[in-house]
Design an enzyme around this catalytic site. Structure first.
Site, mmCIF file in Angstrom:
data_model
loop_
_atom_site.group_PDB
_atom_site.id
_atom_site.type_symbol
_atom_site.label_atom_id
_atom_site.label_comp_id
_atom_site.label_asym_id
_atom_site.label_seq_id
_atom_site.Cartn_x
_atom_site.Cartn_y
_atom_site.Cartn_z
ATOM 1 N N LYS A 184 0.677 -0.949 -0.085
ATOM 2 C CA LYS A 184 0.019 -0.002 -0.043
ATOM 3 C C LYS A 184 0.830 1.128 0.074
ATOM 4 O O LYS A 184 2.177 1.198 0.560
ATOM 5 C CB LYS A 184 -1.075 0.131 1.316
ATOM 6 C CG LYS A 184 -2.127 1.076 0.990
ATOM 7 C CD LYS A 184 -3.370 -0.054 0.478
ATOM 8 C CE LYS A 184 -4.421 1.127 0.037
ATOM 9 N NZ LYS A 184 -5.562 0.355 -0.486
ATOM 10 N N ASP A 207 -6.992 4.570 -4.684
ATOM 11 C CA ASP A 207 -7.639 4.379 -3.280
ATOM 12 C C ASP A 207 -8.366 5.757 -3.036
ATOM 13 O O ASP A 207 -8.302 6.411 -4.029
ATOM 14 C CB ASP A 207 -6.336 4.013 -2.282
ATOM 15 C CG ASP A 207 -7.300 3.605 -1.186
ATOM 16 O OD1 ASP A 207 -7.901 2.469 -1.007
ATOM 17 O OD2 ASP A 207 -7.411 4.354 -0.153
#
Ligand code: NDP
Length: 446
Positions: free
Chosen positions: A127, A167
């Site tokens: 991430k 995201d």
């Protein structure tokens, strides 16, 4: 937790990461649910699987300098946490939001390990992100930031090593700017990012995938419990990528979506939200949700995003951010007649809220499983990039649906195997963990 090995591992995690509550929350939830597996598998303990699993393989933190429209230098902090590559190259999104710090990126990277494992596709977990706020910035400022971010990030990613995606705060525009900069620096046109535009290597259905996938998962969960989405009243928090397409698919499957929100407040439209103006407002104009009333004067707008949970509904889909549903909200939802909750956002329900749902027989679809459709379709985008071909909308959508149904059944089966029938949250963790643990064990101490 009673297993001494897990208790010891968790103590070490707490000591090493003391100021990262979201990361500790994500780790606790997984360790608690894999306890019955660890009790039966001393070989995993001998191989040190769990202590390796909770430590990222690599964490990169970097400066992101850029110049704003007033000619002033701005500096943000960028992150990429490459958490686990046991089952494939690192894969996971980039979050651009002022609340981003290393603890948020680690929680998201940790969750990604299990999510990616559940998709059945060969993807490891990572991430990234930055404490940059895209809201209110001009296109030029967004481009300046994205180019600077990629000028450092490109050293650490690649189509066979680490493939970032979107995201919160990172949509098609940001992916485009980042892809352009990567290509310019590396002189390579590769599938290094997913969520690309359809004209330059993107996949059909990637935009819709997380929201659509959430509804496919929800539909299967309802079906296996003798229910359907037909005629249900649905409320959805957020009005970003996940929320909008969850709303679209829920409506296509016969539900009425009566409320959506943003971080300022929420709209309520008794007859069902009209998605055409809402999508234009959010995707094209980048406006606030209260502007929806310009198109539907009979709808209502209320300040404060938490108020959405007071709306009477059959189904609640939290699709905004972490920890938005706590124990009090969970009880309120049940009091108001809610029968199912499926998480579109990552970790939107607190552990206390999840316990309330499970104790009260509410059907609960955990994020790792229920929102895995986004990354699964990113996996399909990678396959298409490798083949240098583009599949049709129908083909990708069909594959997505198949994957989501499979994910539901792996959660359901794992829960049953461990005597936890109906607890899809534990089922998701167990099913995902078993695959990762076997792969890590087979590859030795790395
Ligand atoms: P977007 O940036 O498109 O939208 C986010 C939405 O959530 C906006 O409506 C935003 O409101 C709201 N929001 C964000 N932060 C907060 C906050 N702190 N409090 C209240 N509301 C907030 O993001 P996505 O739709 O892509 O992501 C939403 C969630 O889904 C995240 O948890 C993400 O990790 C998860 N997810 C996303 C995937 C994807 O493919 N995009 C895949 C899997 C999970 P505002 O505009 O006011 O900030």
């Amino acid at each position: 937790m009673k297993n001494q090995y897990l208790i010891d591992v968790f103590e070490k995690v707490k000591k090493r990461n003391p100021h990262e509550p979201e990361f500790l929350q994500a780790v606790t939830e997984v360790l608690e649910s894999i306890e019955p597996v660890i009790d039966k598998r001393p070989d995993f303990v001998d191989a040190g699987i769990v202590e390796r699993l909770v430590e990222p393989e690599r964490q990169i933190i970097f400066r992101v300098p850029w110049i704003d429209d007033n000619g002033k230098t701005q500096v943000n902090r960028g992150f990429r946490v490459q958490f686990n590559s046991a089952i494939g190259p690192y894969k996971g999104g980039i979050r651009l939001h002022p609340s981003v710090y290393i603890g948020i990126i680690k929680f998201l990277g940790f969750e990604q390990i299990f999510k990616n494992s559940l998709t059945t596709l060969p993807m490891g977990a990572a991430k990234g992100g930055a404490d940059f706020d895209p809201k209110g910035k001009s296109d030029r400022e967004i481009m300046a930031f994205c180019q600077s971010f990629m000028t450092e990030l490109y050293k650490h990613i690649g189509s066979n090593s680490d493939i970032p995606a979107g995201d919160i705060g990172t949509g098609a525009r940001e992916i485009g700017y980042m892809f352009g900069q990567y290509k310019r620096i590396r002189t390579q046109f590769t599938g290094v990012l997913t969520g690309k535009g359809l004209d330059y290597g993107g996949s059909y259905v990637r935009t819709e995938a997380t929201g659509y996938g959430l509804c496919y998962f929800l539909e299967e969960m309802l079906r296996c419990n003798g229910k359907t989405l037909e005629g249900k009243r649905v409320i959805i928090s957020g009005s970003g990528n996940v929320a909008l397409y969850a709303a679209e698919k829920a409506m296509q499957l016969g539900a009425t979506v009566v409320a959506l929100s943003d971080s300022d407040g929420y709209i309520f439209d008794e007859d069902g939200v009209d998605l055409i103006p809402l999508k234009k407002l959010k995707e094209v104009d980048r406006a606030r949700i209260k502007d929806y009333l310009r198109y539907r004067p009979n709808a209502k707008y209320y300040d404060g995003c938490d108020g959405i949970w007071t709306t009477v509904c059959d189904i609640a889909l939290p699709c905004a951010t972490q920890n938005e549903v706590d124990e009090k909200i969970a009880r309120l939802l049940i009091k108001n007649g809610c029968i199912a909750v499926a998480e579109g956002a990552n970790m939107p329900c607190t552990p206390e809220a999840i316990k309330v749902f499970l104790d009260n027989g509410i059907l609960f679809g955990p994020a790792k499983a229920a929102n895995a459709g986004g990354v699964a379709t990113s996996g399909l985008e990678m396959s298409q990039n490798s083949e240098r071909r583009m599949w049709s909308f129908e083909k990708v959508d069909e594959r997505l649906k198949e994957i989501m149904i499979k994910i539901f059944h792996s959660c359901d089966d794992a829960a049953r195997r461990y005597g936890l029938e109906g607890n899809y949250a534990s089922g998701a963790n167990i099913a995902a963990f078993l695959k990762i643990a076997e792969a890590m064990k087979a590859q030795g101490c790395v």
